[in-house]
Scaffold this motif. Structure first.
Motif, mmCIF file in Angstrom:
data_model
loop_
_atom_site.group_PDB
_atom_site.id
_atom_site.type_symbol
_atom_site.label_atom_id
_atom_site.label_comp_id
_atom_site.label_asym_id
_atom_site.label_seq_id
_atom_site.Cartn_x
_atom_site.Cartn_y
_atom_site.Cartn_z
ATOM 1 N N ALA A 110 58.252 4.276 49.259
ATOM 2 C CA ALA A 110 58.137 3.014 49.976
ATOM 3 C C ALA A 110 56.709 2.497 50.036
ATOM 4 N N LEU A 111 55.732 3.348 49.730
ATOM 5 C CA LEU A 111 54.341 2.917 49.790
ATOM 6 C C LEU A 111 54.027 1.961 48.647
ATOM 7 N N PRO A 112 53.152 0.983 48.863
ATOM 8 C CA PRO A 112 52.737 0.096 47.761
ATOM 9 C C PRO A 112 52.127 0.903 46.621
ATOM 10 N N GLY A 113 52.531 0.587 45.397
ATOM 11 C CA GLY A 113 52.038 1.336 44.251
ATOM 12 C C GLY A 113 50.531 1.291 44.108
ATOM 13 N N ILE A 114 49.935 0.153 44.455
ATOM 14 C CA ILE A 114 48.483 0.024 44.302
ATOM 15 C C ILE A 114 47.752 0.948 45.273
ATOM 16 N N VAL A 115 48.320 1.157 46.471
ATOM 17 C CA VAL A 115 47.707 2.073 47.433
ATOM 18 C C VAL A 115 47.828 3.513 46.928
ATOM 19 N N THR A 116 49.006 3.874 46.441
ATOM 20 C CA THR A 116 49.196 5.212 45.886
ATOM 21 C C THR A 116 48.267 5.443 44.702
ATOM 22 N N GLY A 117 48.145 4.448 43.824
ATOM 23 C CA GLY A 117 47.259 4.578 42.667
ATOM 24 C C GLY A 117 45.811 4.757 43.069
ATOM 25 N N MET A 118 45.356 3.964 44.039
ATOM 26 C CA MET A 118 43.973 4.098 44.511
ATOM 27 C C MET A 118 43.725 5.480 45.108
ATOM 28 N N ALA A 119 44.681 5.971 45.906
ATOM 29 C CA ALA A 119 44.520 7.274 46.545
ATOM 30 C C ALA A 119 44.465 8.391 45.503
ATOM 31 N N LEU A 120 45.335 8.327 44.520
ATOM 32 C CA LEU A 120 45.351 9.356 43.482
ATOM 33 C C LEU A 120 44.091 9.297 42.628
ATOM 34 N N ASN A 121 43.652 8.082 42.306
ATOM 35 C CA ASN A 121 42.432 7.936 41.510
ATOM 36 C C ASN A 121 41.232 8.536 42.230
ATOM 37 N N ALA A 122 41.111 8.252 43.527
ATOM 38 C CA ALA A 122 40.000 8.805 44.301
ATOM 39 C C ALA A 122 40.090 10.321 44.401
ATOM 40 N N THR A 123 41.298 10.839 44.549
ATOM 41 C CA THR A 123 41.474 12.285 44.650
ATOM 42 C C THR A 123 41.087 12.985 43.352
ATOM 43 N N PHE A 124 41.556 12.429 42.235
ATOM 44 C CA PHE A 124 41.273 13.051 40.932
ATOM 45 C C PHE A 124 39.788 12.969 40.577
ATOM 46 N N THR A 125 39.221 11.769 40.683
ATOM 47 C CA THR A 125 37.869 11.544 40.168
ATOM 48 C C THR A 125 36.763 11.945 41.131
ATOM 49 N N GLN A 126 36.995 11.791 42.451
ATOM 50 C CA GLN A 126 35.929 12.043 43.420
ATOM 51 C C GLN A 126 36.082 13.381 44.146
ATOM 52 N N THR A 209 50.239 4.138 37.178
ATOM 53 C CA THR A 209 49.742 4.600 35.882
ATOM 54 C C THR A 209 48.402 3.974 35.553
ATOM 55 N N THR A 210 48.225 2.721 35.906
ATOM 56 C CA THR A 210 46.967 2.029 35.631
ATOM 57 C C THR A 210 45.776 2.743 36.258
ATOM 58 N N PHE A 211 45.967 3.311 37.444
ATOM 59 C CA PHE A 211 44.876 3.968 38.161
ATOM 60 C C PHE A 211 44.675 5.421 37.736
ATOM 61 N N THR A 212 45.629 6.008 37.027
ATOM 62 C CA THR A 212 45.552 7.449 36.725
ATOM 63 C C THR A 212 45.611 7.761 35.240
#
Length: 272
Positions: A110-126, A209-212
């Protein structure tokens, strides 16, 4: 249930309007896939199959398709394991916080995909300090594919009485044998249906996918990247039609497997 003729016609018209609302845009894209020119305008200038041949021989589209299949397959396997374990634990055991855990498992869908993508991107990269690659897409897709498996398996287990497992235990069956011969056959079709839906969801996903993705490119990303290139637009339309067809297949099988047999054989009585 008796339905009068005016009501039947009203239901038919309502169903037609609903289907037209849902699928008219897809029909337009399908028609454009056969357009003779690269310019996209309505009505199309003519009919041709040449773009299908060009799409088939497009190495970028083929590579992106294979990437999407790989990601969807591995993400589905992860979702099957995690979703089944969670569904079994929540359906068969009572403990404090069970409802909260069930809510948290379902929440990612149910979460917005862009929020999930941002969170995953920050987790992976930072946080983890890793490079974005194919495996990061797999992990990202698995986070929401788990929900599809969990919902299907949990629903099936709720409809399967635990007394069958208790009876097997009373007869001396070990927990492993009880699961293999009693529980698993009962939820097998739900596992397959959940896996098919999870694969379809992963195959079509674009925002997360765009964020990861990093340098990897799935088929939806390939479509998005080539959509702004007028020379490639006819091929993109063909690929879009192929994606729709490939998405329909697992969803159709999942719907057939997860449909409740109770009431399907019944008929609706009508009267004029």
């Amino acid at each position: 249930m008796y339905v009068t003729k005016p009501v039947r016609w009203l239901l038919r018209i309502g169903s037609f309007i609903t289907l037209a609302f849902l699928y008219a845009p897809l029909v337009v894209i399908a028609i454009y896939a056969f357009n003779t020119t690269r310019v996209q305008r309505w009505p199309p200038d003519g009919f041709t199959l040449s773009w299908f041949s060009k799409a088939l021989h497009n190495s970028g589209a083929r590579h992106a398709l294979w990437t999407s299949v790989q990601v969807g397959f591995v993400a589905t396997l992860i979702a099957l394991v995690l979703g089944t374990l969670a569904a079994y634990a929540l359906a068969r055991f009572a403990f404090f916080g069970r409802s909260a855990i069930s809510f948290l498992i379902i929440l990612p869908i149910a979460l917005p995909g862009i929020v999930t993508g941002m969170a995953l991107n920050a987790t992976f990269t930072q946080v983890l300090g890793v490079d974005l690659a194919l495996w990061t897409i797999v992990v990202a897709h698995a986070t929401f594919c788990v929900v599809m498996v969990f919902n299907n398996v949990a629903a099936r287990l709720r409809r399967t009485p635990a007394s069958l497992e208790d009876a097997a235990a009373d007869l001396g069956a070990a927990p492993r044998r009880t699961f293999r011969e009693i529980t698993f056959p009962q939820m097998r079709s739900a596992l397959i249906a959940g896996g098919l839906l999870a694969f379809a969801l992963s195959f079509d996903e674009v925002i997360v996918t765009t964020f990861t993705a990093g340098d990897a490119q799935t088929l939806p990303l390939w479509i998005l990247d080539n959509l702004s290139r007028p020379r490639n637009l006819p091929v993109v339309n063909v690929v879009a039609v192929v994606v729709v067809i490939l998405s329909i297949i697992p969803v159709w099988f999942a719907q057939r497997l997860s449909s409740d047999p109770v009431g399907l054989a019944g008929t609706v009585a009508t009267t004029d």
